[in-house]
Scaffold this motif. Structure first.
Motif, PDB file in Angstrom:
ATOM      1  N   ILE A  73       0.856  -1.183   0.000  1.00  0.00           N
ATOM      2  CA  ILE A  73       0.000   0.000   0.000  1.00  0.00           C
ATOM      3  C   ILE A  73       0.894   1.236   0.000  1.00  0.00           C
ATOM      4  O   ILE A  73       1.797   1.370   0.838  1.00  0.00           O
ATOM      5  CB  ILE A  73      -0.922   0.017   1.238  1.00  0.00           C
ATOM      6  CG1 ILE A  73      -1.726  -1.277   1.328  1.00  0.00           C
ATOM      7  CG2 ILE A  73      -1.838   1.241   1.201  1.00  0.00           C
ATOM      8  CD1 ILE A  73      -2.389  -1.509   2.673  1.00  0.00           C
ATOM      9  N   ALA A  76      -1.654   7.826  -1.536  1.00  0.00           N
ATOM     10  CA  ALA A  76      -2.127   8.615  -2.676  1.00  0.00           C
ATOM     11  C   ALA A  76      -1.678  10.060  -2.484  1.00  0.00           C
ATOM     12  O   ALA A  76      -1.293  10.476  -1.384  1.00  0.00           O
ATOM     13  CB  ALA A  76      -3.651   8.552  -2.759  1.00  0.00           C
ATOM     14  N   TYR A  78      -2.108  13.589  -1.514  1.00  0.00           N
ATOM     15  CA  TYR A  78      -3.013  14.192  -0.546  1.00  0.00           C
ATOM     16  C   TYR A  78      -2.400  15.535  -0.173  1.00  0.00           C
ATOM     17  O   TYR A  78      -1.444  15.602   0.597  1.00  0.00           O
ATOM     18  CB  TYR A  78      -3.129  13.267   0.655  1.00  0.00           C
ATOM     19  CG  TYR A  78      -4.203  13.555   1.666  1.00  0.00           C
ATOM     20  CD1 TYR A  78      -5.039  14.660   1.600  1.00  0.00           C
ATOM     21  CD2 TYR A  78      -4.387  12.675   2.728  1.00  0.00           C
ATOM     22  CE1 TYR A  78      -6.013  14.893   2.554  1.00  0.00           C
ATOM     23  CE2 TYR A  78      -5.358  12.895   3.689  1.00  0.00           C
ATOM     24  CZ  TYR A  78      -6.162  13.995   3.594  1.00  0.00           C
ATOM     25  OH  TYR A  78      -7.129  14.218   4.548  1.00  0.00           O
ATOM     26  N   SER A  86       4.266  11.238  -2.423  1.00  0.00           N
ATOM     27  CA  SER A  86       3.415  10.224  -3.066  1.00  0.00           C
ATOM     28  C   SER A  86       4.062   9.601  -4.297  1.00  0.00           C
ATOM     29  O   SER A  86       4.004   8.383  -4.475  1.00  0.00           O
ATOM     30  CB  SER A  86       2.036  10.792  -3.406  1.00  0.00           C
ATOM     31  OG  SER A  86       2.137  11.855  -4.323  1.00  0.00           O
ATOM     32  N   ARG A  90       5.326   5.617  -4.482  1.00  0.00           N
ATOM     33  CA  ARG A  90       4.837   4.659  -5.476  1.00  0.00           C
ATOM     34  C   ARG A  90       6.014   3.907  -6.113  1.00  0.00           C
ATOM     35  O   ARG A  90       5.929   2.711  -6.371  1.00  0.00           O
ATOM     36  CB  ARG A  90       3.999   5.359  -6.530  1.00  0.00           C
ATOM     37  CG  ARG A  90       2.989   4.421  -7.126  1.00  0.00           C
ATOM     38  CD  ARG A  90       1.905   5.116  -7.883  1.00  0.00           C
ATOM     39  NE  ARG A  90       1.202   6.073  -7.048  1.00  0.00           N
ATOM     40  CZ  ARG A  90       0.265   6.884  -7.478  1.00  0.00           C
ATOM     41  NH1 ARG A  90      -0.087   6.869  -8.739  1.00  0.00           N
ATOM     42  NH2 ARG A  90      -0.340   7.727  -6.671  1.00  0.00           N
ATOM     43  N   SER A 116      -1.755  -1.174  -3.990  1.00  0.00           N
ATOM     44  CA  SER A 116      -2.920  -0.333  -3.712  1.00  0.00           C
ATOM     45  C   SER A 116      -2.413   1.058  -3.390  1.00  0.00           C
ATOM     46  O   SER A 116      -1.453   1.208  -2.631  1.00  0.00           O
ATOM     47  CB  SER A 116      -3.709  -0.851  -2.507  1.00  0.00           C
ATOM     48  OG  SER A 116      -4.202  -2.142  -2.726  1.00  0.00           O
ATOM     49  N   ARG A 118      -3.666   4.420  -1.643  1.00  0.00           N
ATOM     50  CA  ARG A 118      -4.788   4.809  -0.789  1.00  0.00           C
ATOM     51  C   ARG A 118      -4.534   6.133  -0.087  1.00  0.00           C
ATOM     52  O   ARG A 118      -3.404   6.485   0.217  1.00  0.00           O
ATOM     53  CB  ARG A 118      -5.046   3.703   0.249  1.00  0.00           C
ATOM     54  CG  ARG A 118      -5.504   2.424  -0.398  1.00  0.00           C
ATOM     55  CD  ARG A 118      -5.654   1.267   0.537  1.00  0.00           C
ATOM     56  NE  ARG A 118      -6.322   1.573   1.778  1.00  0.00           N
ATOM     57  CZ  ARG A 118      -6.499   0.676   2.749  1.00  0.00           C
ATOM     58  NH1 ARG A 118      -6.059  -0.560   2.606  1.00  0.00           N
ATOM     59  NH2 ARG A 118      -7.095   1.013   3.858  1.00  0.00           N
ATOM     60  N   LYS A 119      -5.644   6.796   0.198  1.00  0.00           N
ATOM     61  CA  LYS A 119      -5.603   8.093   0.867  1.00  0.00           C
ATOM     62  C   LYS A 119      -6.074   7.982   2.319  1.00  0.00           C
ATOM     63  O   LYS A 119      -6.065   8.960   3.047  1.00  0.00           O
ATOM     64  CB  LYS A 119      -6.510   9.055   0.091  1.00  0.00           C
ATOM     65  CG  LYS A 119      -6.355  10.501   0.441  1.00  0.00           C
ATOM     66  CD  LYS A 119      -7.218  11.347  -0.471  1.00  0.00           C
ATOM     67  CE  LYS A 119      -6.995  12.812  -0.245  1.00  0.00           C
ATOM     68  NZ  LYS A 119      -7.768  13.629  -1.173  1.00  0.00           N
ATOM     69  N   ASP A 120      -6.471   6.798   2.758  1.00  0.00           N
ATOM     70  CA  ASP A 120      -7.122   6.627   4.053  1.00  0.00           C
ATOM     71  C   ASP A 120      -6.268   5.903   5.100  1.00  0.00           C
ATOM     72  O   ASP A 120      -6.803   5.401   6.076  1.00  0.00           O
ATOM     73  CB  ASP A 120      -8.432   5.863   3.864  1.00  0.00           C
ATOM     74  CG  ASP A 120      -8.225   4.437   3.372  1.00  0.00           C
ATOM     75  OD1 ASP A 120      -7.184   4.169   2.730  1.00  0.00           O
ATOM     76  OD2 ASP A 120      -9.092   3.589   3.625  1.00  0.00           O
ATOM     77  N   VAL A 121      -4.953   5.868   4.930  1.00  0.00           N
ATOM     78  CA  VAL A 121      -4.092   5.158   5.876  1.00  0.00           C
ATOM     79  C   VAL A 121      -3.265   6.196   6.639  1.00  0.00           C
ATOM     80  O   VAL A 121      -2.350   6.806   6.082  1.00  0.00           O
ATOM     81  CB  VAL A 121      -3.186   4.132   5.154  1.00  0.00           C
ATOM     82  CG1 VAL A 121      -2.326   3.384   6.166  1.00  0.00           C
ATOM     83  CG2 VAL A 121      -4.034   3.157   4.333  1.00  0.00           C
ATOM     84  N   ASN A 125      -0.159   8.692   5.535  1.00  0.00           N
ATOM     85  CA  ASN A 125      -0.465  10.114   5.358  1.00  0.00           C
ATOM     86  C   ASN A 125       0.398  11.014   6.235  1.00  0.00           C
ATOM     87  O   ASN A 125       0.634  12.166   5.893  1.00  0.00           O
ATOM     88  CB  ASN A 125      -1.937  10.387   5.662  1.00  0.00           C
ATOM     89  CG  ASN A 125      -2.851   9.824   4.610  1.00  0.00           C
ATOM     90  OD1 ASN A 125      -2.437   9.509   3.502  1.00  0.00           O
ATOM     91  ND2 ASN A 125      -4.118   9.681   4.952  1.00  0.00           N
TER      92      ASN A 125
END
Length: 173
Positions: A73, A76, A78, A86, A90, A116, A118-121, A125
């Motif tokens: 993961i 993303a 943000y 970001s 990647r 994956s 993701r913006k929700d980890v 972040n």
């Protein structure tokens, strides 16, 4: 439990990296319930506080038992959080996928891709260095659980992680 498995894999990974001259910082120096954690914000900022070049957060998934394998993961884009890391994260993530695959480890069979974004980890972040979270295997799958429960399996996992980190560091700016 996942915490004990991850602690052992990270200890093995740390030995591999240190044997080749790397300085490795870890968030826990012993495996006790009192040392589980820290919170996601502290984990995310830890690597930058230590002056590290990257961060790899090691985990084991709890997906449906029919699925196997690892996935990585990456954060993303943000704005205000990961906008500065970001893209490089990647690149680190794809190197981790490559390293784990080169180590003979199974890519995820329960997700469409081993990567994956993701913006929700929260841990990802809050990082200020290139970072990834690696779900190394699925502990609910019998085959993966056997791999997780043996010293040889944990060493294979550490070696795959090592390959990914080294590959990234050889190409990092």
């Amino acid at each position: 439990p996942e915490a004990s498995y991850a602690f052992d894999v990270v200890a093995r990974l740390r030995r591999l990296l240190a044997a080749h001259g790397a300085t490795v910082y870890i968030t826990r120096d012993r495996n006790t319930t009192a040392t589980y954690g820290p919170c996601v914000g502290a984990r995310g900022s830890f690597a930058a506080q230590e002056g590290a070049d990257l961060m790899v957060s090691v985990h084991a998934d709890g997906a449906p038992s029919s699925g196997r394998g690892f996935h990585v993961i990456a954060p993303a884009y943000y704005k205000g959080y990961t906008d500065d890391i970001s893209t490089e994260s990647r690149i680190l993530a794809w190197n981790m996928v490559s390293g784990l695959t080169a180590g003979g480890l199974q890519r995820t069979t329960y997700l469409p891709s081993p990567l994956s974004v993701r913006k929700d980890v929260g841990t990802l972040n809050m990082s200020d260095v290139p970072t990834v979270m690696v779900e190394t295997l699925n502990m609910r799958n019998a085959t993966d659980a056997r791999l997780a429960s043996t010293a040889a399996g944990r060493q294979r996992m550490a070696t795959g992680l090592y390959y990914g980190i080294v590959k990234y560091l050889r190409t990092a700016p």
